[in-house]
Write an enzyme that holds these catalytic residues in place. Structure first.
Site, mmCIF file in Angstrom:
data_model
loop_
_atom_site.group_PDB
_atom_site.id
_atom_site.type_symbol
_atom_site.label_atom_id
_atom_site.label_comp_id
_atom_site.label_asym_id
_atom_site.label_seq_id
_atom_site.Cartn_x
_atom_site.Cartn_y
_atom_site.Cartn_z
ATOM 1 N N PHE A 1 0.886 -1.153 0.000
ATOM 2 C CA PHE A 1 0.000 0.000 0.000
ATOM 3 C C PHE A 1 0.933 1.215 0.000
ATOM 4 O O PHE A 1 1.397 1.658 1.058
ATOM 5 C CB PHE A 1 -0.917 -0.026 1.227
ATOM 6 C CG PHE A 1 -1.923 -1.148 1.195
ATOM 7 C CD1 PHE A 1 -3.246 -0.895 0.838
ATOM 8 C CD2 PHE A 1 -1.553 -2.456 1.497
ATOM 9 C CE1 PHE A 1 -4.177 -1.929 0.801
ATOM 10 C CE2 PHE A 1 -2.483 -3.493 1.449
ATOM 11 C CZ PHE A 1 -3.793 -3.232 1.104
ATOM 12 N N ASP A 2 1.221 1.691 -1.197
ATOM 13 C CA ASP A 2 2.329 2.641 -1.331
ATOM 14 C C ASP A 2 2.079 3.965 -0.616
ATOM 15 O O ASP A 2 3.021 4.592 -0.146
ATOM 16 C CB ASP A 2 2.624 2.899 -2.815
ATOM 17 C CG ASP A 2 3.411 1.754 -3.442
ATOM 18 O OD1 ASP A 2 3.980 0.944 -2.689
ATOM 19 O OD2 ASP A 2 3.469 1.678 -4.681
ATOM 20 N N GLY B 1 4.299 10.988 -0.805
ATOM 21 C CA GLY B 1 5.058 12.226 -0.630
ATOM 22 C C GLY B 1 6.468 11.942 -0.139
ATOM 23 O O GLY B 1 7.439 12.516 -0.626
ATOM 24 N N GLY C 1 10.405 2.796 -4.132
ATOM 25 C CA GLY C 1 11.317 1.677 -4.372
ATOM 26 C C GLY C 1 11.659 1.591 -5.842
ATOM 27 O O GLY C 1 12.176 2.533 -6.443
ATOM 28 N N TYR D 1 9.571 1.286 -8.474
ATOM 29 C CA TYR D 1 8.676 1.933 -9.431
ATOM 30 C C TYR D 1 8.765 3.441 -9.363
ATOM 31 O O TYR D 1 8.849 4.016 -8.280
ATOM 32 C CB TYR D 1 7.218 1.553 -9.140
ATOM 33 C CG TYR D 1 6.732 0.475 -10.059
ATOM 34 C CD1 TYR D 1 6.280 0.804 -11.328
ATOM 35 C CD2 TYR D 1 6.748 -0.860 -9.685
ATOM 36 C CE1 TYR D 1 5.861 -0.177 -12.201
ATOM 37 C CE2 TYR D 1 6.331 -1.847 -10.544
ATOM 38 C CZ TYR D 1 5.885 -1.499 -11.804
ATOM 39 O OH TYR D 1 5.482 -2.462 -12.665
#
Ligand SMILES: *[C@@H]1O[C@H](CO)[C@@H](O)[C@H](O)[C@H]1NC(C)=O
Ligand SMILES: *[C@@H]1O[C@H](CO)[C@@H](O)[C@H](O)[C@H]1NC(C)=O
Ligand SMILES: *[C@@H]1O[C@H](CO)[C@@H](O)[C@H](O)[C@H]1NC(C)=O
Ligand SMILES: *[C@@H]1O[C@H](CO)[C@@H](O)[C@H](O)[C@H]1NC(C)=O
Ligand SMILES: *[C@@H]1O[C@H](CO)[C@@H](O)[C@H](O)[C@H]1NC(C)=O
Ligand SMILES: *[C@@H]1O[C@H](CO)[C@@H](O)[C@H](O)[C@H]1NC(C)=O
Length: 692
Positions: free
Chosen positions: A329-330, A337, A416, A418
């Site tokens: 869950f980025d 942010g 990370g 992406y």
């Protein structure tokens, strides 16, 4: 641009606005001099103030205090009293999560704690960057890990490690704040994501900052580094003939008169648009109080009170020991942010762009500068806004054509491997296009296989290079869109296109289609799977505002290509991400319903998601409502994604629908063509007739 002394006042029309008394005017002058717009992100000064206020209660070393989130509290949408400025903080004090609200509005020199609640539910706040770095360093110094690395014939100094969230898989017992650390190999490349050291998992307790688990399970080769480095200096020029050098002629973007927009504090004004941009550690880019000037009505009209990414869910489809928990869950775990990057002028941001900075609070409570985090630019990309050529009038040819110029606000987050490119694009026609581009690096699983023909088992991905499997995964991007179409009280309307068979002798035709509309009365009537539920058009309308023709003033959501989850509803990651089950949800505005995955997402159990809130089936007709929209990608990996992915993108549009009385861009003028920069102009190649 003044960050500290913006003299903006709220521009969003407040229905409760009353003429100000002399006292109030003096107060307003005083507060606008020394305080920011109520939606402005916290300034470094304010971050310091908030932290020192919290320190008065929980100062180290007698307390273990870490800050996990600090942002401006925007609880004032419906308040009628004077502008409130507050900070909202998630902190860990002695291994306990605290939700703290600090007042900044009255006396900024002396902020005070309004509330301090201990959270005892499931889930933890976002991870901090500092604790991830500390966890990774811990592993690199751990003797059994070093032994596993050398057992594989690898050099420990070429090893890098990353902290991965652990998710939740049905265990009843409460886990501590742990991460699983996975490591990668460089040795000749910076693209270590292509070189996983598979088989080793190290579990770190973040609160204790110590290793609590170590497993070395299987040995598979580390994929080779050749050809994985993406830096320009590492490209092998001798491999490509000079005719294949991929360098195009220079293309210049020129705006000799400077940008056509202004930025005052955090308020952007361009063409008929006005909106507020803010940086937030969790959401990244937040667009607020977007309104448009309607020339026909000679009035500014509200459209979007608040728009931001509420969550970005990325589950991987690999069941192996080192992979099954990779269900990110980025926003809620890593922070879009916090993972934002400084934009590069010229490539991330065109020459006519303006860059803006942001600040967030580090885990030590100190302000951290996020420089060049937003790029704002006018885009004239050669598109046509509208045109017509008329041949129908005898003896005349009439051509009218206007070029499309738009305004883009961009942020890039590198979560990370992406890189997400998030754009909000404003059109003079009143449309807002929201776009997400994906680039960066795949998550790779190391394997023994070197050719597809060797594979006779499930490997959860495609073989992209020798020993290199690109894992299958999804990206679900959930937007919180608090639309206020011409005021706060709105309704959600579904429009069905229905086929009708003609009856006997009615017409030479056998059929036609027509439109049926339905207003959603409660939340359940607004839950839609795009592409599955037979709904043709989705609108947010103001039932109290009609055009002269009697149509409801509204905006349409034009969705991106449909996506829905393929995991079963009882799978644990899917329970936590239950808000992706529908592409559309509509909820009544509630200040505490901001984060679709819940306020505490790390190790959450799905008890505080958009789905659970919406199961109350509240009334949503003619109310202040929030539209939640999920777009996304199922990512089947291809060889072109290796060693770095060319950008793939998707977008949705919010488009006026009976909002204006007629085409609002009829009288828009195309900007002048600039030929002075490089003397380029449109060249006409004469048509050569070939006579046989
Ligand atoms: C944190 O732990 C210290 C040491 O045990 C104690 O003195 C302090 O009161 C604790 N703080 C809270 C808020 O529990
Ligand atoms: C703070 O955390 C460390 C590491 O877990 C621990 O050793 C120490 O006792 C803690 N201090 C307090 C005041 O709780
Ligand atoms: C991969 O190949 C190596 C060397 O042949 C072998 O030791 C290892 O067990 C293999 N790993 C797997 C997961 O099959
Ligand atoms: C560069 O390409 C040439 C020709 O293909 C090859 O012989 C050489 O080994 C390559 N060098 C590197 C560093 O990859
Ligand atoms: C919205 O409608 C409610 C009644 O449902 C009313 O009380 C309220 O004043 C309206 N708000 C606005 C801003 O018009
Ligand atoms: C707002 O949302 C929270 C979380 O869903 C809920 O607990 C609370 O009751 C809601 N408030 C109102 C006024 O509906």
């Amino acid at each position: 641009m003044s960050r500290y002394y913006s003299n903006q006042k709220m521009t969003f029309p407040n229905p409760h606005y009353k003429p100000l008394s002399l006292f109030a005017i003096i107060l307003l002058i005083l507060t606008t001099y020394c305080s920011a717009h109520p939606l402005d992100p916290l300034t470094p000064l304010e971050i310091n103030h908030v932290y020192s206020t919290i320190l008065q209660l929980y100062s180290p070393p007698s307390h273990n205090l870490t800050i996990h989130y600090m942002g401006v509290d925007d609880a004032h949408k419906h308040t009628t009293t004077s502008i409130i400025r507050q900070a909202f903080v998630l902190a860990r004090v002695n291994k306990t999560t605290h939700e703290i609200t600090v007042d900044l509005s009255t006396t900024r020199q002396n902020p005070k704690i309004i509330s301090d609640k201990i959270y005892n539910g499931y889930g933890y706040p976002m991870l901090t960057g500092a604790e991830q770095t500390a966890a990774n360093e811990l592993v690199l110094k751990y003797a059994p890990f070093a032994a596993s690395v050398s057992k594989r014939g690898l050099k420990s100094e070429e090893t890098v490690c990353l902290s991965f969230i652990v998710g939740w898989f049905g265990v009843k017992k409460r886990e501590g704040r742990i991460v699983k650390v996975q490591c990668y190999y460089m040795d000749g490349t910076v693209n270590f994501y292509m070189r996983p050291i598979e088989g080793i998992t190290v579990t770190v307790d973040l609160d204790e900052m110590k290793i609590v688990g170590f497993r070395d399970r299987v040995v598979v080769p580390v994929p080779k580094g050749d050809g994985t480095d993406y830096r320009e200096c590492m490209q092998n020029d001798s491999a490509t003939s000079s005719s294949d050098r991929r360098k195009l002629e220079g293309v210049s973007v020129g705006q000799p008169g400077g940008p056509g927009f202004t930025i005052n504090g955090h308020i952007v004004r361009w063409a008929n648009w006005e909106f507020h941009v803010a940086f937030d550690a969790r959401a990244g880019l937040i667009i607020s109080t977007a309104s448009i000037f309607d020339h026909q009505k000679n009035a500014r009209r509200t459209i979007l009170y608040r728009g931001f990414i509420s969550e970005l869910f990325v589950p991987y489809m690999d069941l192996t020991e080192e992979w099954y928990y990779r269900t990110y869950f980025d926003a809620g775990e890593y922070g879009l942010g916090l993972c934002a990057v400084p934009l590069q002028p010229g490539t991330d941001c065109p020459a006519n762009g303006i860059l803006m900075d942001g600040y967030f609070a580090g885990q030590d409570g100190k302000p951290v500068l996020m420089s060049n985090v937003f790029c704002i630019f006018e885009r004239n990309a050669g598109d046509v806004m509208w045109r017509h050529t008329e041949f129908g009038i005898p003896g005349r040819v009439i051509t009218e054509s206007r070029s499309e110029v738009t305004l883009v606000v961009r942020m890039v987050s590198a979560v990370g491997n992406y890189d997400y490119i998030f754009d909000w694009e404003f059109f003079q026609s009143g449309s807002i296009k929201v776009k997400v581009g994906l680039t960066g690096l795949l998550e790779i699983r190391g394997t023994n296989y070197t050719h597809k023909d060797q594979i006779h088992e499930e490997v959860y991905g495609n073989l992209l290079s020798e020993n290199t499997i690109g894992a299958f995964h999804d990206h679900f991007i959930t937007y919180h869109l608090d639309l206020d179409i011409d005021g706060q009280n709105n309704s959600f309307m579904k429009t069905f296109l229905k086929s009708v068979k003609t009856h006997h002798n009615q017409s030479p035709r056998k059929s036609y289609w027509t439109v049926e509309t339905e207003v959603a009365k409660t939340e359940s009537e607004a839950q839609i799977k795009v592409g599955k539920t037979p709904v043709a058009e989705l609108l947010v309308v103001n039932p109290n505002k009609k055009t002269k023709m009697g149509n409801l003033a509204g905006y349409r959501l034009i969705p991106a290509p449909p996506i829905s989850p393929l995991l079963s509803e009882d799978d644990y990651p899917q329970i936590r991400a239950a808000f992706t089950e529908r592409n559309i949800w509509v909820t009544p505005y509630n200040v505490s319903e901001k984060w679709a995955s819940g306020l505490f997402t790390d190790q959450s159990r799905g008890d505080d998601t958009l789905k659970t809130w919406s199961s109350r089936d509240r009334e949503i007709e003619n109310k202040d409502i929030v539209l939640w929209y999920t777009m996304g990608f199922h990512h089947v990996t291809y060889q072109e994604d290796f060693p770095l992915m060319p950008t793939i993108s998707s977008s949705f549009e919010l488009r006026p629908a009976n909002f204006f009385e007629s085409n609002p861009v009829l009288s828009v003028k195309s900007p002048e063509n600039i030929t002075s920069i490089n003397c380029a102009k449109v060249i006409r190649l004469p048509f050569v007739e070939t006579i046989s």
